[in-house]
Design a protein around this motif. Structure first.
Motif, PDB file in Angstrom:
ATOM      1  N   LEU A  20      -3.692  -2.806   3.055  1.00  0.00           N
ATOM      2  CA  LEU A  20      -4.438  -1.910   4.185  1.00  0.00           C
ATOM      3  C   LEU A  20      -4.063  -0.661   4.044  1.00  0.00           C
ATOM      4  CD1 LEU A  20      -3.945  -4.130   7.370  1.00  0.00           C
ATOM      5  CD2 LEU A  20      -6.107  -3.491   6.094  1.00  0.00           C
ATOM      6  N   TRP A  21      -2.661  -0.339   3.512  1.00  0.00           N
ATOM      7  CA  TRP A  21      -2.058   1.103   3.487  1.00  0.00           C
ATOM      8  C   TRP A  21      -1.927   1.389   1.694  1.00  0.00           C
ATOM      9  CZ3 TRP A  21      -0.673   5.775   3.428  1.00  0.00           C
ATOM     10  CH2 TRP A  21      -0.215   6.313   4.611  1.00  0.00           C
ATOM     11  N   ARG A  63     -10.659   0.370  -1.827  1.00  0.00           N
ATOM     12  CA  ARG A  63     -11.258   0.452  -0.564  1.00  0.00           C
ATOM     13  C   ARG A  63     -12.353  -0.785  -0.371  1.00  0.00           C
ATOM     14  NH1 ARG A  63     -11.806   0.747   4.501  1.00  0.00           N
ATOM     15  NH2 ARG A  63     -13.898   1.385   5.149  1.00  0.00           N
ATOM     16  N   MET A  65     -11.500  -3.768  -1.408  1.00  0.00           N
ATOM     17  CA  MET A  65     -10.590  -4.873  -1.000  1.00  0.00           C
ATOM     18  C   MET A  65     -10.191  -4.706   0.466  1.00  0.00           C
ATOM     19  SD  MET A  65      -8.032  -4.903  -4.296  1.00  0.00           S
ATOM     20  CE  MET A  65      -6.948  -6.103  -3.612  1.00  0.00           C
ATOM     21  N   GLY A  66     -10.483  -3.696   1.115  1.00  0.00           N
ATOM     22  CA  GLY A  66     -10.377  -3.677   2.367  1.00  0.00           C
ATOM     23  C   GLY A  66      -9.390  -2.756   2.706  1.00  0.00           C
ATOM     24  N   ALA A  67      -8.694  -1.558   1.839  1.00  0.00           N
ATOM     25  CA  ALA A  67      -7.531  -0.702   2.495  1.00  0.00           C
ATOM     26  C   ALA A  67      -8.439   0.278   2.953  1.00  0.00           C
ATOM     27  CB  ALA A  67      -7.099  -0.288   0.901  1.00  0.00           C
ATOM     28  N   VAL A  68      -7.758   0.730   3.995  1.00  0.00           N
ATOM     29  CA  VAL A  68      -8.188   1.807   5.001  1.00  0.00           C
ATOM     30  C   VAL A  68      -7.393   3.081   5.210  1.00  0.00           C
ATOM     31  CG1 VAL A  68      -7.389   0.653   6.873  1.00  0.00           C
ATOM     32  CG2 VAL A  68      -9.404   1.763   7.317  1.00  0.00           C
ATOM     33  N   GLN A  69      -6.185   2.985   5.015  1.00  0.00           N
ATOM     34  CA  GLN A  69      -5.321   4.140   5.333  1.00  0.00           C
ATOM     35  C   GLN A  69      -5.003   4.659   3.968  1.00  0.00           C
ATOM     36  OE1 GLN A  69      -4.109   6.131   7.508  1.00  0.00           O
ATOM     37  NE2 GLN A  69      -5.101   4.972   9.458  1.00  0.00           N
ATOM     38  N   ARG A  91     -13.023   9.585   1.192  1.00  0.00           N
ATOM     39  CA  ARG A  91     -13.608   9.669   2.683  1.00  0.00           C
ATOM     40  C   ARG A  91     -14.998   9.330   2.780  1.00  0.00           C
ATOM     41  NH1 ARG A  91     -15.208   9.118   6.896  1.00  0.00           N
ATOM     42  NH2 ARG A  91     -15.131  10.522   8.747  1.00  0.00           N
ATOM     43  N   GLY A  94     -14.936   5.501   3.117  1.00  0.00           N
ATOM     44  CA  GLY A  94     -14.554   5.212   4.637  1.00  0.00           C
ATOM     45  C   GLY A  94     -13.107   5.120   4.970  1.00  0.00           C
ATOM     46  N   PHE A  95     -12.099   5.744   3.886  1.00  0.00           N
ATOM     47  CA  PHE A  95     -10.909   5.856   4.073  1.00  0.00           C
ATOM     48  C   PHE A  95     -10.477   6.666   5.346  1.00  0.00           C
ATOM     49  CE2 PHE A  95     -10.164   4.074  -0.366  1.00  0.00           C
ATOM     50  CZ  PHE A  95      -8.847   3.337  -0.024  1.00  0.00           C
ATOM     51  N   TYR A  96      -9.452   6.475   6.020  1.00  0.00           N
ATOM     52  CA  TYR A  96      -8.814   7.568   6.917  1.00  0.00           C
ATOM     53  C   TYR A  96      -7.893   8.359   6.036  1.00  0.00           C
ATOM     54  CZ  TYR A  96      -6.721   9.926  10.954  1.00  0.00           C
ATOM     55  OH  TYR A  96      -6.378  10.838  11.630  1.00  0.00           O
ATOM     56  N   ASN A  98      -5.026  10.677   4.793  1.00  0.00           N
ATOM     57  CA  ASN A  98      -3.928  11.638   5.089  1.00  0.00           C
ATOM     58  C   ASN A  98      -3.232  12.278   4.165  1.00  0.00           C
ATOM     59  OD1 ASN A  98      -3.221   9.735   7.646  1.00  0.00           O
ATOM     60  ND2 ASN A  98      -3.568   8.461   5.982  1.00  0.00           N
ATOM     61  N   ASP A 120      -8.948  13.643   7.085  1.00  0.00           N
ATOM     62  CA  ASP A 120      -8.637  13.415   8.326  1.00  0.00           C
ATOM     63  C   ASP A 120      -7.350  13.987   9.080  1.00  0.00           C
ATOM     64  OD1 ASP A 120     -10.628  11.658   9.102  1.00  0.00           O
ATOM     65  OD2 ASP A 120     -10.093  10.583   7.578  1.00  0.00           O
ATOM     66  N   HIS A 121      -6.364  14.161   8.445  1.00  0.00           N
ATOM     67  CA  HIS A 121      -5.059  14.451   8.975  1.00  0.00           C
ATOM     68  C   HIS A 121      -4.063  15.157   8.106  1.00  0.00           C
ATOM     69  CE1 HIS A 121      -0.946  12.281   9.016  1.00  0.00           C
ATOM     70  NE2 HIS A 121      -0.681  13.353   9.799  1.00  0.00           N
TER      71      HIS A 121
ATOM     72  N   ARG B  15     -10.564   8.093  15.052  1.00  0.00           N
ATOM     73  CA  ARG B  15     -12.009   7.773  14.585  1.00  0.00           C
ATOM     74  C   ARG B  15     -12.122   6.218  14.584  1.00  0.00           C
ATOM     75  NH1 ARG B  15     -11.749   8.609   8.369  1.00  0.00           N
ATOM     76  NH2 ARG B  15     -12.839   6.947   7.872  1.00  0.00           N
ATOM     77  N   GLN B  17     -14.380   3.156  13.502  1.00  0.00           N
ATOM     78  CA  GLN B  17     -15.581   2.775  12.505  1.00  0.00           C
ATOM     79  C   GLN B  17     -15.604   1.172  12.295  1.00  0.00           C
ATOM     80  OE1 GLN B  17     -14.145   4.732   8.901  1.00  0.00           O
ATOM     81  NE2 GLN B  17     -13.290   2.926   8.194  1.00  0.00           N
ATOM     82  N   GLU B  19     -14.822  -1.932  10.191  1.00  0.00           N
ATOM     83  CA  GLU B  19     -14.293  -2.200   9.122  1.00  0.00           C
ATOM     84  C   GLU B  19     -14.813  -3.621   8.635  1.00  0.00           C
ATOM     85  OE1 GLU B  19     -13.110   0.133   7.589  1.00  0.00           O
ATOM     86  OE2 GLU B  19     -11.656  -1.208   6.818  1.00  0.00           O
ATOM     87  N   ALA B  21     -14.025  -5.588   6.193  1.00  0.00           N
ATOM     88  CA  ALA B  21     -12.723  -6.476   5.852  1.00  0.00           C
ATOM     89  C   ALA B  21     -12.138  -7.089   7.115  1.00  0.00           C
ATOM     90  CB  ALA B  21     -11.607  -5.749   4.788  1.00  0.00           C
ATOM     91  N   GLN B  22     -12.011  -6.369   8.259  1.00  0.00           N
ATOM     92  CA  GLN B  22     -11.394  -6.956   9.438  1.00  0.00           C
ATOM     93  C   GLN B  22     -12.346  -7.427  10.259  1.00  0.00           C
ATOM     94  OE1 GLN B  22      -7.884  -6.528   9.534  1.00  0.00           O
ATOM     95  NE2 GLN B  22      -8.096  -5.292   7.744  1.00  0.00           N
ATOM     96  N   LEU B  28      -8.959   4.311  13.784  1.00  0.00           N
ATOM     97  CA  LEU B  28      -8.173   4.975  12.869  1.00  0.00           C
ATOM     98  C   LEU B  28      -7.335   6.243  13.374  1.00  0.00           C
ATOM     99  CD1 LEU B  28     -10.574   4.409   9.960  1.00  0.00           C
ATOM    100  CD2 LEU B  28      -8.298   2.928  10.379  1.00  0.00           C
ATOM    101  N   PRO B  30      -3.534   8.991  12.460  1.00  0.00           N
ATOM    102  CA  PRO B  30      -2.827   9.195  11.411  1.00  0.00           C
ATOM    103  C   PRO B  30      -1.703   7.841  11.176  1.00  0.00           C
ATOM    104  CG  PRO B  30      -2.851  10.946  12.843  1.00  0.00           C
ATOM    105  CD  PRO B  30      -3.790  10.071  13.453  1.00  0.00           C
ATOM    106  N   GLU B  31      -1.955   7.472   9.788  1.00  0.00           N
ATOM    107  CA  GLU B  31      -1.198   6.691   9.246  1.00  0.00           C
ATOM    108  C   GLU B  31      -1.046   5.436  10.044  1.00  0.00           C
ATOM    109  OE1 GLU B  31       2.714   8.148   8.083  1.00  0.00           O
ATOM    110  OE2 GLU B  31       2.030   9.750   7.467  1.00  0.00           O
ATOM    111  N   GLY B  32      -2.112   5.104  11.012  1.00  0.00           N
ATOM    112  CA  GLY B  32      -2.402   3.841  11.948  1.00  0.00           C
ATOM    113  C   GLY B  32      -3.834   3.142  11.902  1.00  0.00           C
ATOM    114  N   MET B  33      -3.857   1.937  12.551  1.00  0.00           N
ATOM    115  CA  MET B  33      -5.092   1.477  12.986  1.00  0.00           C
ATOM    116  C   MET B  33      -4.871   0.530  13.863  1.00  0.00           C
ATOM    117  SD  MET B  33      -7.529  -0.862  10.273  1.00  0.00           S
ATOM    118  CE  MET B  33      -6.363  -2.503  10.410  1.00  0.00           C
TER     119      MET B  33
END
Lengths: 385, 90
Positions: A20-21, A63, A65-69, A91, A94-96, A98, A120-121, B15, B17, B19, B21-22, B28, B30-33
């Motif tokens: 995920l990360w 992405r 594979m489902g990575a999101v952050q 982006r 669909g990634f967030y 940082n 995003d941040h 944000r 969205q 997902e 995969a989920q 989403l 900063p650094e979290g979900m």
């Protein structure tokens, strides 16, 4: 053995979820010289860094594979001129996104360009509450002023902003001033994170590790400050060092469960420190991310609990902390398969207590993180300070 | 808190969205979900600074005619979402 997406071993069956990360360490090069840096002390050569195309491919694969952050980190990621291109691509996937930066090298114009690219941040690190403390730890003159200005611009341009203060013996007495500074800068989240002792920070531990009393005092200040906030202003996260705990941290949420770090040279790691371990880690130049995550020996090495020694194996808390940190076990005991010495049940726990004692009277000199290309910067700082 | 006269907006810190995969909507930050369950995802999709709470309830009642009146469910969720600072009224 892998079967239908499940890793099979003798006792357990673990489903491997997606990474995920994703932490993309774009370069180890950095304009600062913080002694608490967790980068490896053996920094690679920048000529071995992945090129733009290779990074974009890493993001596309992860992405899928489902990575999101996605964290752009380093070293200092702003040193990569192709950062905007990477942000835009990830982006769109669909990634967030940082950006984890020292703020050095940031300009109002670049903050705006990154915004257009879809960032995003932004997380900015500070080393202290005022220029004097900050710039001594950072090993660079005028660093505080630059960070302060850029933090203002980040907020003015509408980003969520996280400030990260690595807390050590050097700056722990400034906690209240740090919190005031964070309010002044209108931060959204603030990490007051005591240094984790890896890389340069491990070598400098005696100079960094606060005493238990210092931590108790700091935590009291943090709690009193929070009470006065009444739900307004930044959210402060105070992270104490695991050395004073009796159970280890659930490092990386479990080995190979959530986090994937890609080092500047393309090495794929279950955490940013893992390269120190006596394991052969795969490289994205040779294997797909999916192969690495699902099948590589190194990623499967500490999944599940069949690898665990005693006292972990028969411990009813092994699902909570996964035996702690493999790097910490290796650094302190020389054996990466041992229980994290932070655990009071570990036969090596005395090593932690000895480290706390030693930190009361540091004998070795404090090492400044050295960058191959930045020796001139360090010279300039000496003059400016 | 709940405000009937002003449309709720998503806090800029988050944000929303889908997902794949989920298999759910996520928030989403900063650094979290945060993973949202089905009904939370349906409601949050409609939190856009345009729809007032009554509009959200109307749309969902039409979309899920077999679910009965969703007023209480929407209220309950929006109060929790406000407490978590996912949304604001302005």
């Amino acid at each position: 053995m892998i079967k239908n997406g499940f890793i099979m071993n003798n006792e357990t069956q673990i489903k491997v979820g997606p990474p995920l990360w994703l932490l993309a360490e774009l370069t180890y090069d950095c304009p600062l010289h913080c002694p608490y840096c967790s980068n490896p002390t053996e920094l690679g050569d920048t000529k071995d860094e992945l090129n733009t195309e290779q990074w974009l491919d890493v993001f596309t694969q992860a992405r899928a594979m489902g990575a999101v952050q996605l964290g752009f980190s380093g070293g200092e990621p702003l040193l990569r001129k192709d950062l905007e291109e990477m942000v835009k691509h990830s982006r769109e996937l669909g990634f967030y996104t940082n950006l984890i930066t020292s703020g050095i090298g940031l300009t109002e114009k670049r903050i705006a360009k990154l915004k257009v690219a879809g960032l995003d941040h932004i997380q900015i690190s500070f080393q202290g509450a005022d220029p004097e403390m900050n710039d001594i730890i950072a090993g660079r003159g005028n660093a505080f002023e630059q960070k302060f200005k850029m933090a203002q611009s980040v907020k003015a341009q509408g980003y969520p902003m996280v400030l990260n203060f690595v807390i050590s013996k050097q700056n722990i007495s400034q906690v209240e001033d740090i919190m005031r500074l964070s309010c002044q800068l209108n931060a959204d989240y603030v990490e007051l994170a005591t240094a984790q002792y890896y890389g340069w920070a491990y070598d400098n531990r005696d100079h960094l590790l606060p005493s238990q009393q210092q931590l108790i005092d700091a935590e009291k200040i943090v709690n009193e400050f929070r009470d006065k906030q009444q739900g307004k202003g930044p959210q402060f996260i105070f992270v104490t060092p695991d050395y004073f705990e009796v159970r280890p941290k659930a490092c990386m949420n479990g080995w190979g469960s959530t986090f994937l770090t890609i080092a500047p040279d393309g090495s794929a790691l279950p955490c940013h420190s893992a390269k120190m371990l006596p394991l052969k880690f795969p490289n994205v130049k040779d294997k797909s991310i999916s192969d690495i995550w699902q099948q590589d020996f190194s990623f499967n090495r500490f999944r599940g609990d069949s690898w665990m020694p005693q006292p972990c194996q028969s411990c009813d808390e092994k699902e909570k902390d996964f035996g702690g940190c493999r790097c910490q076990a290796f650094m302190m005991t020389g054996d990466m398969d041992k229980t994290d010495p932070v655990c009071s049940k570990s036969p090596d726990h005395h090593l932690i207590q000895e480290a706390i004692e030693r930190a009361k009277n540091p004998k070795n000199p404090l090492l400044e993180r050295v960058n191959k290309r930045s020796i001139k910067d360090a010279d300039i700082v000496q003059i400016k300070l | 808190m709940i405000n009937q006269s002003v449309p709720p907006s998503l806090n800029a810190m988050f944000r929303l969205q889908w997902e794949q995969a989920q298999d759910c909507y996520v928030l989403l930050f900063p650094e979290g979900m945060v993973k949202l369950n089905g009904s939370a995802g349906e409601i949050m999709q409609l939190v856009d600074g345009q729809n007032k709470i009554a509009d959200i309830i109307n749309i969902l009642n039409k979309k899920f005619p077999d679910a009965g009146d969703l007023t209480d469910d929407v209220h309950e969720f929006l109060i929790a979402a406000y407490d978590k600072k996912w949304l604001y009224y302005e």
